[in-house]
Design an enzyme around this catalytic site. Structure first.
Site, PDB file in Angstrom:
ATOM      1  N   ASP A 235     -47.408  97.427-122.900  1.00 28.31           N
ATOM      2  CA  ASP A 235     -47.597  95.988-123.104  1.00 28.31           C
ATOM      3  C   ASP A 235     -46.666  95.542-124.229  1.00 28.31           C
ATOM      4  OD1 ASP A 235     -48.412  93.444-123.812  1.00 28.31           O
ATOM      5  OD2 ASP A 235     -50.550  93.885-123.711  1.00 28.31           O
TER       6      ASP A 235
ATOM      7  N   TYR B 214     -42.046  77.397-121.971  1.00 27.91           N
ATOM      8  CA  TYR B 214     -41.209  78.416-121.333  1.00 27.91           C
ATOM      9  C   TYR B 214     -39.740  78.213-121.732  1.00 27.91           C
ATOM     10  CZ  TYR B 214     -38.745  81.078-117.796  1.00 27.91           C
ATOM     11  OH  TYR B 214     -37.910  81.969-117.175  1.00 27.91           O
TER      12      TYR B 214
ATOM     13  N   ALA C  18     -38.534  76.639-124.309  1.00 23.55           N
ATOM     14  CA  ALA C  18     -38.366  76.922-125.745  1.00 23.55           C
ATOM     15  C   ALA C  18     -38.322  78.432-125.986  1.00 23.55           C
ATOM     16  CB  ALA C  18     -39.505  76.287-126.544  1.00 23.55           C
TER      17      ALA C  18
ATOM     18  N   LYS D 244     -37.230  80.662-123.999  1.00 25.94           N
ATOM     19  CA  LYS D 244     -35.950  81.193-123.514  1.00 25.94           C
ATOM     20  C   LYS D 244     -34.801  80.760-124.421  1.00 25.94           C
ATOM     21  CE  LYS D 244     -37.572  83.654-120.356  1.00 25.94           C
ATOM     22  NZ  LYS D 244     -37.287  85.095-120.247  1.00 25.94           N
TER      23      LYS D 244
HETATM   24  N1  LIG Z   1     -38.319  83.574-111.615  1.00 21.10           N
HETATM   25  C1  LIG Z   1     -37.411  82.789-112.157  1.00 21.10           C
HETATM   26  O1  LIG Z   1     -37.105  81.708-111.645  1.00 21.10           O
HETATM   27  C2  LIG Z   1     -36.689  83.208-113.415  1.00 21.10           C
HETATM   28  C3  LIG Z   1     -35.510  82.529-113.750  1.00 21.10           C
HETATM   29  C4  LIG Z   1     -34.830  82.887-114.912  1.00 21.10           C
HETATM   30  C5  LIG Z   1     -35.333  83.888-115.704  1.00 21.10           C
HETATM   31  N2  LIG Z   1     -36.503  84.526-115.361  1.00 21.10           N
HETATM   32  C6  LIG Z   1     -36.990  85.561-116.247  1.00 21.10           C
HETATM   33  O2  LIG Z   1     -36.959  86.793-115.581  1.00 21.10           O
HETATM   34  C7  LIG Z   1     -37.965  87.660-116.109  1.00 21.10           C
HETATM   35  C8  LIG Z   1     -38.778  88.239-114.962  1.00 21.10           C
HETATM   36  O3  LIG Z   1     -39.488  87.194-114.326  1.00 21.10           O
HETATM   37  P1  LIG Z   1     -39.847  87.241-112.776  1.00 21.10           P
HETATM   38  O4  LIG Z   1     -39.523  85.909-112.226  1.00 21.10           O
HETATM   39  O5  LIG Z   1     -39.271  88.449-112.160  1.00 21.10           O
HETATM   40  O6  LIG Z   1     -41.436  87.312-112.803  1.00 21.10           O
HETATM   41  P2  LIG Z   1     -42.459  88.504-112.501  1.00 21.10           P
HETATM   42  O7  LIG Z   1     -42.235  89.087-111.159  1.00 21.10           O
HETATM   43  O8  LIG Z   1     -43.810  87.957-112.814  1.00 21.10           O
HETATM   44  O9  LIG Z   1     -42.035  89.579-113.572  1.00 21.10           O
HETATM   45  C9  LIG Z   1     -42.487  89.559-114.875  1.00 21.10           C
HETATM   46  C10 LIG Z   1     -42.846  90.956-115.258  1.00 21.10           C
HETATM   47  O10 LIG Z   1     -43.183  90.978-116.645  1.00 21.10           O
HETATM   48  C11 LIG Z   1     -44.247  91.879-116.808  1.00 21.10           C
HETATM   49  N3  LIG Z   1     -45.007  91.488-118.000  1.00 21.10           N
HETATM   50  C12 LIG Z   1     -45.634  90.319-118.247  1.00 21.10           C
HETATM   51  N4  LIG Z   1     -46.253  90.382-119.432  1.00 21.10           N
HETATM   52  C13 LIG Z   1     -46.006  91.608-119.931  1.00 21.10           C
HETATM   53  C14 LIG Z   1     -46.381  92.285-121.121  1.00 21.10           C
HETATM   54  N5  LIG Z   1     -47.156  91.694-122.049  1.00 21.10           N
HETATM   55  N6  LIG Z   1     -45.943  93.550-121.306  1.00 21.10           N
HETATM   56  C15 LIG Z   1     -45.173  94.161-120.378  1.00 21.10           C
HETATM   57  N7  LIG Z   1     -44.791  93.592-119.244  1.00 21.10           N
HETATM   58  C16 LIG Z   1     -45.206  92.323-119.025  1.00 21.10           C
HETATM   59  C17 LIG Z   1     -45.081  91.755-115.537  1.00 21.10           C
HETATM   60  O11 LIG Z   1     -45.746  92.986-115.258  1.00 21.10           O
HETATM   61  P3  LIG Z   1     -47.284  93.251-115.665  1.00 21.10           P
HETATM   62  O12 LIG Z   1     -48.059  92.053-115.258  1.00 21.10           O
HETATM   63  O13 LIG Z   1     -47.608  94.505-114.943  1.00 21.10           O
HETATM   64  O14 LIG Z   1     -47.264  93.457-117.141  1.00 21.10           O
HETATM   65  C18 LIG Z   1     -44.031  91.505-114.486  1.00 21.10           C
HETATM   66  O15 LIG Z   1     -43.633  92.696-113.855  1.00 21.10           O
HETATM   67  C19 LIG Z   1     -38.773  86.807-117.084  1.00 21.10           C
HETATM   68  O16 LIG Z   1     -38.323  87.026-118.387  1.00 21.10           O
HETATM   69  C20 LIG Z   1     -38.430  85.399-116.665  1.00 21.10           C
HETATM   70  O17 LIG Z   1     -38.562  84.487-117.725  1.00 21.10           O
HETATM   71  C21 LIG Z   1     -37.177  84.200-114.236  1.00 21.10           C
END
Ligand SMILES: NC(=O)c1ccc[n+]([C@@H]2O[C@H](COP(=O)([O-])OP(=O)(O)OC[C@H]3O[C@@H](n4cnc5c(N)ncnc54)[C@H](OP(=O)(O)O)[C@@H]3O)[C@@H](O)[C@H]2O)c1
Length: 243
Positions: A57, A150, A152, A154
């Site tokens: 975590d 969110y 902020a 980033k």
């Molecule tokens: N989706 C978009 O449009 C987008 C665009 C630009 C950037 N991003 C960035 O890309 C990254 C991944 O996002 P995603 O869209 O792929 O969403 P996602 O599938 O929900 O992935 C997020 C991951 O973070 C893990 N996580 C959350 N809280 C955590 C914690 N406290 N400790 C360890 N792991 C944790 C979750 O796993 P667990 O729940 O198992 O912990 C999950 O696997 C994020 O930083 C997001 O801001 C996303």
């Protein structure tokens, strides 16, 4: 930077962008995925048995510290940290419960990234290839409507990447800035979204080219617009967010 033969830890590697990056890197590197949910990690391993996995975590010091130690021991060191763990949630920044939600999201997105860099640093400094990859977003450049905290968080990650690049000169620091990506948190958003595998491919290209900031999707346009006018950049992000 090299993109093969590295020992890599990927936070948020159990799903979405983190998993796509982990799978791509695992083609030529030893990769450990970490996250809170062991079921997600096991499912990712079932689909790609080359992946190592560890429950961790990023918002909890004891869990993150123990997890990094365990991954460092299993891989015999760490050359690259990819920070993809994040909470992608939109809420009213001054609405009821916003204080708790904002604290939670900053804990993971910003403080979790900083914590993982600090905990991995002794390993990365031992490596001749030490590198950190932070996943921010186009919303680090211009905030998206409905996603104040969110965006902020980033913007904070973006600033952190710039500082670390200057202050940790022995390490390479890369920042990936995607526009919206098709993952769990964006499933219900009826807008144009990138495939997570495209983000992974762009990362590999950006690493090989040693590009500090790796934009994916329309981020280049947002960046260019922000130099002309903040309002123009915000309008571009608003259009991408509202569809
Ligand atoms: N989706 C978009 O449009 C987008 C665009 C630009 C950037 N991003 C960035 O890309 C990254 C991944 O996002 P995603 O869209 O792929 O969403 P996602 O599938 O929900 O992935 C997020 C991951 O973070 C893990 N996580 C959350 N809280 C955590 C914690 N406290 N400790 C360890 N792991 C944790 C979750 O796993 P667990 O729940 O198992 O912990 C999950 O696997 C994020 O930083 C997001 O801001 C996303």
């Amino acid at each position: 930077v090299k993109t093969a033969g590295l020992r890599v830890i990927v936070t948020g590697g159990g799903s979405g962008i983190g998993l796509a990056i982990a799978r791509r890197l695992a083609q030529a590197n030893t990769v450990a995925i970490v996250g809170r949910d062991p079921v997600k990690l096991r499912e990712a391993q079932r689909q790609d048995p080359a992946l190592r996995a560890q429950v961790l975590d990023v918002s909890n010091e004891a869990s993150a510290s123990a997890g990094v130690t365990s991954v460092g021991a299993e891989l015999g060191g760490i050359d690259m940290l990819v920070n993809a763990a994040g909470m992608v949630v939109g809420f009213d920044p001054v609405g009821p419960n916003s204080a708790a939600l904002a604290e939670r999201d900053m804990q993971v997105n910003f403080l979790g990234s900083l914590r993982m860099v600090r905990l991995c640093l002794p390993y990365l400094q031992e490596s001749t290839q030490g590198a950190v990859v932070l996943i921010s977003s186009a919303m680090a450049i211009a905030p998206a409507p409905g996603f104040a905290v969110y965006s902020a968080s980033k913007a904070a990650v973006h600033s952190l990447a710039r500082s670390l690049r200057r202050e940790l000169r022995s390490l390479k620091v890369y920042e990936v800035q995607p526009t919206w990506v098709d993952t769990g948190p964006t499933r219900d958003m009826n807008i144009s979204k990138l495939d997570a595998r495209v983000v992974a491919e762009k990362l590999i290209v950006g690493l090989a080219a040693d590009r500090d900031e790796i934009g994916v999707g329309q981020t280049g346009a947002v960046r260019f617009a922000s130099r002309l006018s903040n309002r123009l950049a915000e309008a571009l992000v608003a259009r991408a967010t509202r569809g």
